[in-house]
Design an enzyme around this catalytic site. Structure first.
Site, short mmCIF file in Angstrom:
data_model
loop_
_atom_site.label_atom_id
_atom_site.label_comp_id
_atom_site.label_asym_id
_atom_site.label_seq_id
_atom_site.Cartn_x
_atom_site.Cartn_y
_atom_site.Cartn_z
N GLY A 11 -16.23 -14.50 32.90
CA GLY A 11 -14.95 -13.70 32.67
C GLY A 11 -13.86 -14.17 31.95
N ASP A 32 -22.48 -16.32 37.74
CA ASP A 32 -21.94 -15.01 37.23
C ASP A 32 -23.45 -14.22 36.94
OD1 ASP A 32 -20.99 -12.58 35.71
OD2 ASP A 32 -18.96 -14.45 35.29
N LYS A 87 -13.30 -4.69 38.34
CA LYS A 87 -11.83 -4.79 38.19
C LYS A 87 -11.18 -3.61 37.28
CE LYS A 87 -11.77 -7.40 33.84
NZ LYS A 87 -11.06 -8.43 33.06
N SER A 127 -4.08 -10.09 43.53
CA SER A 127 -3.29 -9.56 42.53
C SER A 127 -2.02 -8.99 43.11
CB SER A 127 -3.97 -8.10 42.08
OG SER A 127 -3.45 -7.25 41.39
N THR A 129 -0.98 -6.11 42.93
CA THR A 129 -1.16 -4.68 43.34
C THR A 129 -1.14 -4.71 44.77
OG1 THR A 129 -2.95 -2.98 43.05
CG2 THR A 129 -3.72 -5.33 43.56
N TYR A 152 -9.81 -0.38 43.96
CA TYR A 152 -10.08 -1.81 43.33
C TYR A 152 -8.68 -2.26 44.06
CZ TYR A 152 -8.35 -5.51 40.63
OH TYR A 152 -7.70 -6.48 40.19
N LYS A 156 -8.60 -6.05 47.12
CA LYS A 156 -8.03 -7.26 46.98
C LYS A 156 -7.08 -7.55 48.26
CE LYS A 156 -8.95 -8.51 42.72
NZ LYS A 156 -9.72 -9.59 42.65
N TYR A 180 -2.00 -12.83 41.23
CA TYR A 180 -1.65 -12.78 39.85
C TYR A 180 -0.65 -11.41 39.39
CZ TYR A 180 -6.36 -14.86 39.82
OH TYR A 180 -7.36 -15.60 40.13
N ARG A 234 6.65 -5.19 33.71
CA ARG A 234 5.63 -6.00 34.38
C ARG A 234 5.94 -7.45 33.88
NH1 ARG A 234 4.68 -1.71 35.66
NH2 ARG A 234 2.61 -0.53 35.96
N1 UFG Z 1 0.19 0.89 29.25
C1 UFG Z 1 0.46 1.75 28.18
N2 UFG Z 1 -0.62 2.09 27.26
C2 UFG Z 1 -1.58 1.63 27.18
C3 UFG Z 1 -2.02 0.67 28.38
C4 UFG Z 1 -1.01 0.52 29.25
O1 UFG Z 1 1.48 2.04 27.84
O2 UFG Z 1 -2.86 1.93 26.67
C5 UFG Z 1 1.37 0.66 30.15
C6 UFG Z 1 1.10 0.95 31.39
O3 UFG Z 1 1.55 2.15 31.71
C7 UFG Z 1 2.00 -0.27 32.28
C8 UFG Z 1 1.90 -1.37 31.24
O4 UFG Z 1 1.50 -1.07 30.14
O5 UFG Z 1 3.08 0.31 32.52
C9 UFG Z 1 0.87 -2.47 32.05
O6 UFG Z 1 -0.59 -1.85 32.01
P1 UFG Z 1 -1.89 -2.60 32.38
O7 UFG Z 1 -2.91 -1.50 32.52
O8 UFG Z 1 -2.03 -3.60 31.29
O9 UFG Z 1 -1.67 -3.32 33.61
P2 UFG Z 1 -1.34 -2.67 35.01
O10 UFG Z 1 0.07 -3.15 35.45
O11 UFG Z 1 -1.00 -1.23 34.98
O12 UFG Z 1 -2.55 -3.14 35.92
C10 UFG Z 1 -2.42 -4.53 36.40
C11 UFG Z 1 -3.78 -5.15 36.38
C12 UFG Z 1 -4.88 -4.55 37.34
C13 UFG Z 1 -4.08 -4.13 38.54
C14 UFG Z 1 -2.79 -3.31 38.57
C15 UFG Z 1 -2.05 -3.03 39.78
O13 UFG Z 1 -4.36 -5.09 35.20
O14 UFG Z 1 -5.74 -5.17 37.44
O15 UFG Z 1 -1.90 -4.19 37.74
O16 UFG Z 1 -0.92 -2.61 39.48
F1 UFG Z 1 -4.95 -3.42 39.52
#
Ligand code: UFG
Length: 340
Positions: A11, A32, A87, A127, A129, A152, A156, A180, A234
Protein backbone atom coordinates in the site's frame (compact mmCIF):
# COMPACT_ATOMS: atom_id res chain seq x y z
CA UNK A 1 19.68 -6.21 11.83
CA UNK A 2 16.51 -8.27 11.91
CA UNK A 3 13.51 -9.15 9.84
CA UNK A 4 10.34 -7.11 9.90
CA UNK A 5 6.89 -8.28 8.84
CA UNK A 6 5.11 -5.41 7.09
CA UNK A 7 1.39 -6.03 6.68
CA UNK A 8 -0.14 -3.94 3.92
CA UNK A 9 3.39 -3.49 2.55
CA UNK A 10 2.24 -2.92 -1.03
CA UNK A 11 0.00 0.00 0.00
CA UNK A 12 0.87 3.69 -0.01
CA UNK A 13 2.57 4.13 3.36
CA UNK A 14 3.50 0.45 3.63
CA UNK A 15 5.54 0.41 0.41
CA UNK A 16 7.49 3.54 1.36
CA UNK A 17 8.18 2.07 4.79
CA UNK A 18 9.50 -1.15 3.25
CA UNK A 19 11.96 0.97 1.22
CA UNK A 20 13.14 2.85 4.33
CA UNK A 21 13.48 -0.38 6.33
CA UNK A 22 15.54 -2.04 3.63
CA UNK A 23 17.70 1.05 3.23
CA UNK A 24 18.29 0.99 7.00
CA UNK A 25 19.51 -2.62 6.66
CA UNK A 26 16.43 -4.58 7.74
CA UNK A 27 15.08 -7.59 5.91
CA UNK A 28 11.39 -7.37 5.10
CA UNK A 29 8.58 -9.81 4.50
CA UNK A 30 5.36 -8.29 3.18
CA UNK A 31 1.92 -9.76 3.74
CA UNK A 32 -0.83 -8.20 1.66
CA UNK A 33 -4.00 -9.52 0.00
CA UNK A 34 -3.72 -6.90 -2.76
CA UNK A 35 -7.31 -5.79 -2.10
CA UNK A 36 -6.29 -2.17 -2.77
CA UNK A 37 -2.81 -2.43 -4.27
CA UNK A 38 -0.85 -4.08 -7.06
CA UNK A 39 1.77 -6.82 -7.04
CA UNK A 40 4.07 -4.67 -9.25
CA UNK A 41 4.82 -2.61 -6.16
CA UNK A 42 6.99 -5.46 -4.82
CA UNK A 43 9.28 -5.32 -7.87
CA UNK A 44 9.32 -1.54 -7.86
CA UNK A 45 10.49 -1.57 -4.24
CA UNK A 46 13.24 -3.92 -5.42
CA UNK A 47 14.18 -1.46 -8.17
CA UNK A 48 14.64 1.29 -5.60
CA UNK A 49 16.52 -0.66 -2.98
CA UNK A 50 18.25 -3.33 -5.07
CA UNK A 51 16.52 -6.06 -3.04
CA UNK A 52 13.06 -7.42 -3.75
CA UNK A 53 11.28 -8.05 -0.44
CA UNK A 54 9.67 -11.41 0.31
CA UNK A 55 5.94 -11.38 -0.30
CA UNK A 56 2.97 -13.54 0.76
CA UNK A 57 -0.61 -13.00 -0.34
CA UNK A 58 -3.32 -13.78 2.20
CA UNK A 59 -6.01 -12.06 4.22
CA UNK A 60 -4.97 -11.25 7.80
CA UNK A 61 -8.60 -11.23 8.90
CA UNK A 62 -8.45 -15.00 8.33
CA UNK A 63 -7.35 -16.32 11.73
CA UNK A 64 -6.24 -19.76 10.52
CA UNK A 65 -4.04 -18.38 7.77
CA UNK A 66 -2.56 -15.74 10.06
CA UNK A 67 -1.66 -18.24 12.80
CA UNK A 68 -0.25 -20.66 10.26
CA UNK A 69 1.90 -17.91 8.68
CA UNK A 70 3.38 -16.87 12.03
CA UNK A 71 4.03 -20.48 13.06
CA UNK A 72 5.68 -21.24 9.71
CA UNK A 73 7.97 -18.24 10.25
CA UNK A 74 8.58 -18.89 13.95
CA UNK A 75 11.97 -17.58 15.10
CA UNK A 76 12.39 -15.56 11.92
CA UNK A 77 10.36 -12.37 12.48
CA UNK A 78 11.65 -9.77 14.95
CA UNK A 79 8.82 -7.25 14.78
CA UNK A 80 5.62 -6.39 12.96
CA UNK A 81 4.50 -3.13 11.39
CA UNK A 82 0.76 -3.38 10.85
CA UNK A 83 -0.66 -1.22 8.04
CA UNK A 84 -3.11 -3.61 6.38
CA UNK A 85 -6.57 -2.06 6.68
CA UNK A 86 -9.48 -0.59 4.78
CA UNK A 87 -9.19 3.19 4.78
CA UNK A 88 -12.07 4.88 2.94
CA UNK A 89 -13.86 7.05 5.49
CA UNK A 90 -17.12 7.36 3.49
CA UNK A 91 -17.28 3.67 2.58
CA UNK A 92 -16.85 2.75 6.25
CA UNK A 93 -20.12 4.54 7.03
CA UNK A 94 -22.04 2.33 4.61
CA UNK A 95 -20.08 -0.88 5.33
CA UNK A 96 -19.29 -0.77 9.06
CA UNK A 97 -19.16 -4.53 9.58
CA UNK A 98 -16.61 -4.98 6.77
CA UNK A 99 -14.46 -2.30 8.38
CA UNK A 100 -14.65 -3.74 11.89
CA UNK A 101 -14.17 -7.31 10.68
CA UNK A 102 -11.16 -6.42 8.56
CA UNK A 103 -9.44 -3.71 10.58
CA UNK A 104 -10.15 -4.94 14.10
CA UNK A 105 -10.22 -8.67 13.26
CA UNK A 106 -6.79 -8.56 11.60
CA UNK A 107 -5.20 -6.86 14.57
CA UNK A 108 -6.62 -9.42 17.01
CA UNK A 109 -5.34 -12.27 14.81
CA UNK A 110 -1.89 -10.68 14.59
CA UNK A 111 -1.60 -10.13 18.36
CA UNK A 112 -2.68 -13.70 19.05
CA UNK A 113 -0.25 -15.04 16.45
CA UNK A 114 2.60 -12.87 17.80
CA UNK A 115 2.10 -14.35 21.26
CA UNK A 116 1.95 -17.93 19.93
CA UNK A 117 5.06 -17.55 17.81
CA UNK A 118 7.14 -15.42 20.19
CA UNK A 119 7.15 -12.11 18.25
CA UNK A 120 7.37 -9.33 20.81
CA UNK A 121 7.17 -5.99 19.00
CA UNK A 122 4.40 -4.22 17.09
CA UNK A 123 4.22 -0.81 15.43
CA UNK A 124 0.66 0.18 14.59
CA UNK A 125 -0.54 2.59 11.95
CA UNK A 126 -2.91 4.93 13.78
CA UNK A 127 -4.27 8.35 12.87
CA UNK A 128 -4.87 11.85 14.15
CA UNK A 129 -8.52 11.01 13.53
CA UNK A 130 -8.53 9.73 17.14
CA UNK A 131 -8.45 13.39 18.32
CA UNK A 132 -11.52 14.55 16.36
CA UNK A 133 -11.70 18.37 16.46
CA UNK A 134 -9.54 19.24 19.48
CA UNK A 135 -10.29 22.31 21.62
CA UNK A 136 -6.65 23.34 21.78
CA UNK A 137 -4.05 23.33 19.01
CA UNK A 138 -1.56 21.94 18.31
CA UNK A 139 -2.53 18.51 19.61
CA UNK A 140 -0.16 16.76 21.96
CA UNK A 141 -0.27 13.10 22.92
CA UNK A 142 -2.12 14.11 26.09
CA UNK A 143 -4.90 15.80 24.13
CA UNK A 144 -7.95 13.65 24.90
CA UNK A 145 -9.26 11.35 22.20
CA UNK A 146 -12.77 12.08 20.94
CA UNK A 147 -15.50 9.74 19.67
CA UNK A 148 -14.73 8.99 16.02
CA UNK A 149 -16.70 10.54 13.15
CA UNK A 150 -16.77 7.28 11.18
CA UNK A 151 -16.44 3.51 11.64
CA UNK A 152 -13.03 3.80 9.93
CA UNK A 153 -11.88 6.35 12.50
CA UNK A 154 -13.30 4.22 15.27
CA UNK A 155 -11.29 1.20 14.15
CA UNK A 156 -8.12 3.27 14.78
CA UNK A 157 -9.28 4.18 18.29
CA UNK A 158 -10.49 0.67 19.12
CA UNK A 159 -7.26 -0.85 17.80
CA UNK A 160 -5.18 1.48 19.96
CA UNK A 161 -7.23 0.33 22.96
CA UNK A 162 -6.78 -3.32 22.04
CA UNK A 163 -2.99 -2.91 21.79
CA UNK A 164 -2.87 -0.94 25.07
CA UNK A 165 -4.92 -3.59 26.89
CA UNK A 166 -3.00 -6.49 25.38
CA UNK A 167 0.36 -4.93 26.28
CA UNK A 168 -0.99 -4.41 29.80
CA UNK A 169 -1.96 -8.07 30.06
CA UNK A 170 1.09 -9.50 28.26
CA UNK A 171 4.14 -7.77 29.66
CA UNK A 172 6.51 -9.25 27.08
CA UNK A 173 4.61 -7.69 24.16
CA UNK A 174 5.57 -4.10 23.21
CA UNK A 175 3.48 -1.79 21.09
CA UNK A 176 3.95 1.65 19.57
CA UNK A 177 1.05 3.43 17.85
CA UNK A 178 2.01 6.17 15.41
CA UNK A 179 -0.72 8.75 14.96
CA UNK A 180 -0.23 10.05 11.43
CA UNK A 181 -1.48 13.42 10.38
CA UNK A 182 -2.09 13.76 6.60
CA UNK A 183 0.41 11.64 4.63
CA UNK A 184 1.08 12.88 1.10
CA UNK A 185 3.77 12.72 -1.60
CA UNK A 186 5.62 9.87 -3.25
CA UNK A 187 9.09 8.38 -3.42
CA UNK A 188 11.46 10.74 -5.33
CA UNK A 189 12.23 7.88 -7.76
CA UNK A 190 8.57 7.99 -8.91
CA UNK A 191 8.61 4.18 -8.73
CA UNK A 192 6.08 4.00 -5.87
CA UNK A 193 3.35 6.39 -4.72
CA UNK A 194 -0.33 6.64 -3.90
CA UNK A 195 -2.71 4.88 -6.31
CA UNK A 196 -6.30 5.55 -5.33
CA UNK A 197 -8.90 3.44 -7.11
CA UNK A 198 -11.60 5.52 -8.83
CA UNK A 199 -12.27 9.12 -7.81
CA UNK A 200 -9.82 10.14 -5.08
CA UNK A 201 -11.23 11.13 -1.69
CA UNK A 202 -8.06 12.81 -0.50
CA UNK A 203 -6.88 16.25 -1.45
CA UNK A 204 -3.44 15.67 -2.98
CA UNK A 205 -4.37 12.80 -5.33
CA UNK A 206 -7.35 14.92 -6.44
CA UNK A 207 -5.01 17.86 -7.06
CA UNK A 208 -2.50 15.83 -9.09
CA UNK A 209 -5.24 14.15 -11.15
CA UNK A 210 -6.80 17.54 -11.89
CA UNK A 211 -3.46 19.01 -12.94
CA UNK A 212 -2.96 15.95 -15.16
CA UNK A 213 -6.32 16.58 -16.82
CA UNK A 214 -7.97 13.41 -15.48
CA UNK A 215 -10.43 15.51 -13.41
CA UNK A 216 -11.94 18.75 -14.69
CA UNK A 217 -11.44 20.84 -11.58
CA UNK A 218 -10.74 20.53 -7.89
CA UNK A 219 -13.66 21.21 -5.56
CA UNK A 220 -12.56 22.95 -2.39
CA UNK A 221 -14.98 21.89 0.32
CA UNK A 222 -15.83 25.13 2.09
CA UNK A 223 -14.17 28.52 2.60
CA UNK A 224 -16.27 29.66 5.53
CA UNK A 225 -14.30 27.96 8.33
CA UNK A 226 -12.79 29.86 11.21
CA UNK A 227 -9.29 29.91 9.68
CA UNK A 228 -7.30 32.81 8.14
CA UNK A 229 -8.42 32.10 4.54
CA UNK A 230 -11.60 30.20 5.46
CA UNK A 231 -10.41 26.78 4.23
CA UNK A 232 -9.62 23.88 6.59
CA UNK A 233 -6.14 23.38 8.01
CA UNK A 234 -4.23 20.09 8.14
CA UNK A 235 -0.71 18.94 8.92
CA UNK A 236 0.55 17.41 5.65
CA UNK A 237 3.42 15.01 6.25
CA UNK A 238 5.74 13.68 3.54
CA UNK A 239 5.31 9.91 3.13
CA UNK A 240 9.10 9.32 3.17
CA UNK A 241 9.47 11.29 6.41
CA UNK A 242 6.55 9.34 7.84
CA UNK A 243 8.09 6.05 6.76
CA UNK A 244 11.34 6.92 8.54
CA UNK A 245 9.35 7.33 11.77
CA UNK A 246 8.49 3.62 11.53
CA UNK A 247 12.15 2.69 11.24
CA UNK A 248 13.04 4.61 14.38
CA UNK A 249 10.04 3.15 16.22
CA UNK A 250 11.19 -0.35 15.29
CA UNK A 251 14.74 0.42 16.47
CA UNK A 252 13.39 1.77 19.74
CA UNK A 253 11.55 -1.50 20.37
CA UNK A 254 14.35 -3.81 19.25
CA UNK A 255 16.89 -1.88 21.36
CA UNK A 256 14.56 -1.96 24.38
CA UNK A 257 14.57 1.85 24.58
CA UNK A 258 10.80 2.17 25.00
CA UNK A 259 9.75 3.70 28.33
CA UNK A 260 6.65 1.54 28.72
CA UNK A 261 5.40 -1.42 26.76
CA UNK A 262 2.69 0.66 25.08
CA UNK A 263 3.54 4.08 23.68
CA UNK A 264 1.99 6.41 21.11
CA UNK A 265 3.36 9.36 19.17
CA UNK A 266 2.07 12.12 16.90
CA UNK A 267 3.74 11.96 13.50
CA UNK A 268 3.32 15.25 11.67
CA UNK A 269 5.34 18.31 10.73
CA UNK A 270 4.00 20.56 13.48
CA UNK A 271 2.84 23.02 10.83
CA UNK A 272 -0.71 23.53 9.62
CA UNK A 273 -1.51 24.46 6.00
CA UNK A 274 -4.91 25.47 4.65
CA UNK A 275 -6.36 23.87 1.53
CA UNK A 276 -5.70 27.09 -0.39
CA UNK A 277 -2.12 27.30 0.87
CA UNK A 278 -1.55 23.73 -0.30
CA UNK A 279 -3.12 24.46 -3.69
CA UNK A 280 -0.88 27.52 -4.10
CA UNK A 281 2.22 25.60 -3.00
CA UNK A 282 1.39 22.96 -5.62
CA UNK A 283 1.00 25.53 -8.37
CA UNK A 284 4.20 27.31 -7.35
CA UNK A 285 6.38 24.21 -7.12
CA UNK A 286 5.10 22.40 -10.22
CA UNK A 287 3.98 25.24 -12.48
CA UNK A 288 1.07 22.96 -13.44
CA UNK A 289 -2.40 24.46 -14.03
CA UNK A 290 -4.92 23.69 -11.31
CA UNK A 291 -8.49 24.82 -11.93
CA UNK A 292 -10.61 24.85 -8.78
CA UNK A 293 -13.94 26.02 -7.46
CA UNK A 294 -15.22 26.57 -3.95
CA UNK A 295 -18.18 24.35 -3.06
CA UNK A 296 -20.01 23.56 0.19
CA UNK A 297 -18.43 21.88 3.19
CA UNK A 298 -17.89 18.11 3.15
CA UNK A 299 -19.82 16.27 5.87
CA UNK A 300 -17.67 15.08 8.75
CA UNK A 301 -14.68 17.35 7.98
CA UNK A 302 -12.98 18.96 10.92
CA UNK A 303 -11.94 22.61 10.77
CA UNK A 304 -8.30 22.53 11.74
CA UNK A 305 -5.72 20.23 13.22
CA UNK A 306 -1.97 20.08 13.38
CA UNK A 307 0.50 18.21 15.53
CA UNK A 308 2.73 19.07 18.40
CA UNK A 309 5.69 16.81 17.58
CA UNK A 310 8.00 17.42 20.55
CA UNK A 311 7.48 13.92 21.94
CA UNK A 312 8.43 12.22 18.66
CA UNK A 313 11.34 14.67 18.23
CA UNK A 314 12.73 14.00 21.72
CA UNK A 315 11.88 10.35 22.29
CA UNK A 316 12.23 8.92 18.80
CA UNK A 317 14.85 11.42 17.64
CA UNK A 318 12.66 11.86 14.57
CA UNK A 319 11.67 15.03 12.77
CA UNK A 320 9.97 15.77 9.44
CA UNK A 321 12.50 17.32 7.05
CA UNK A 322 11.14 17.34 3.49
CA UNK A 323 9.88 20.79 2.42
CA UNK A 324 6.26 20.86 1.25
CA UNK A 325 7.29 22.03 -2.26
CA UNK A 326 9.47 18.96 -2.70
CA UNK A 327 6.72 16.66 -1.40
CA UNK A 328 4.22 18.11 -3.88
CA UNK A 329 6.74 17.89 -6.71
CA UNK A 330 7.24 14.19 -5.93
CA UNK A 331 3.47 13.63 -5.91
CA UNK A 332 3.30 15.36 -9.29
CA UNK A 333 6.20 13.32 -10.74
CA UNK A 334 4.42 10.15 -9.63
CA UNK A 335 1.11 11.24 -11.17
CA UNK A 336 2.80 12.01 -14.50
CA UNK A 337 4.58 8.65 -14.41
CA UNK A 338 1.23 6.87 -13.82
CA UNK A 339 -0.27 8.70 -16.79
CA UNK A 340 2.67 7.58 -18.97
N1 UFG B 1 -10.51 18.54 0.32
C1 UFG B 1 -11.03 19.37 -0.67
N2 UFG B 1 -11.31 18.81 -1.88
C2 UFG B 1 -11.10 17.49 -2.15
C3 UFG B 1 -10.56 16.66 -1.13
C4 UFG B 1 -10.29 17.22 0.08
O1 UFG B 1 -11.24 20.55 -0.46
O2 UFG B 1 -11.40 17.05 -3.27
C5 UFG B 1 -10.17 19.12 1.62
C6 UFG B 1 -10.96 18.53 2.77
O3 UFG B 1 -12.17 19.21 2.92
C7 UFG B 1 -9.99 18.73 3.93
C8 UFG B 1 -8.60 18.66 3.29
O4 UFG B 1 -8.83 18.86 1.89
O5 UFG B 1 -10.16 19.99 4.46
C9 UFG B 1 -7.92 17.33 3.49
O6 UFG B 1 -8.80 16.30 3.08
P1 UFG B 1 -8.32 14.80 2.90
O7 UFG B 1 -9.51 13.99 2.47
O8 UFG B 1 -7.10 14.73 2.05
O9 UFG B 1 -7.86 14.41 4.36
P2 UFG B 1 -8.71 14.38 5.70
O10 UFG B 1 -8.00 15.27 6.65
O11 UFG B 1 -10.14 14.59 5.51
O12 UFG B 1 -8.56 12.85 6.01
C10 UFG B 1 -7.54 12.38 6.80
C11 UFG B 1 -7.14 10.96 6.38
C12 UFG B 1 -8.20 9.98 6.77
C13 UFG B 1 -8.66 10.23 8.19
C14 UFG B 1 -9.11 11.64 8.36
C15 UFG B 1 -9.61 11.92 9.72
O13 UFG B 1 -6.92 10.87 5.00
O14 UFG B 1 -7.66 8.69 6.66
O15 UFG B 1 -8.00 12.47 8.09
O16 UFG B 1 -9.90 13.25 9.90
F1 UFG B 1 -9.68 9.43 8.54
Amino acid sequence: MGKILVTGGTGFIGSHTVVELQEAGFEVIIVDNLSNSKIEVVDNIGRITGKTPEFENFDLSNRGETLSFFLRHRGEIDAVIHFAAFKAVGESVSKPLEYYRNNVGSLINILEAMKLSGVKHLVFSSSCTVYGQPDKLPVTESTPRRPAESPYGNTKSVNEDIIRDYCHAEKDINGIALRYFNPIGAHPSALIGESPVGIPNNLVPYITQTAAGVRKELSIFGNDYDTPDGTPIRDYIDVCDLSKAHVVAIRRLLDGKNKSNYEFFNIGTGRGLSVLELVNAFKKSTGAPLPYKIVGRRAGDIEKIWAETTLANNELGWKATVPIEETLLNAWKWEKKCRG
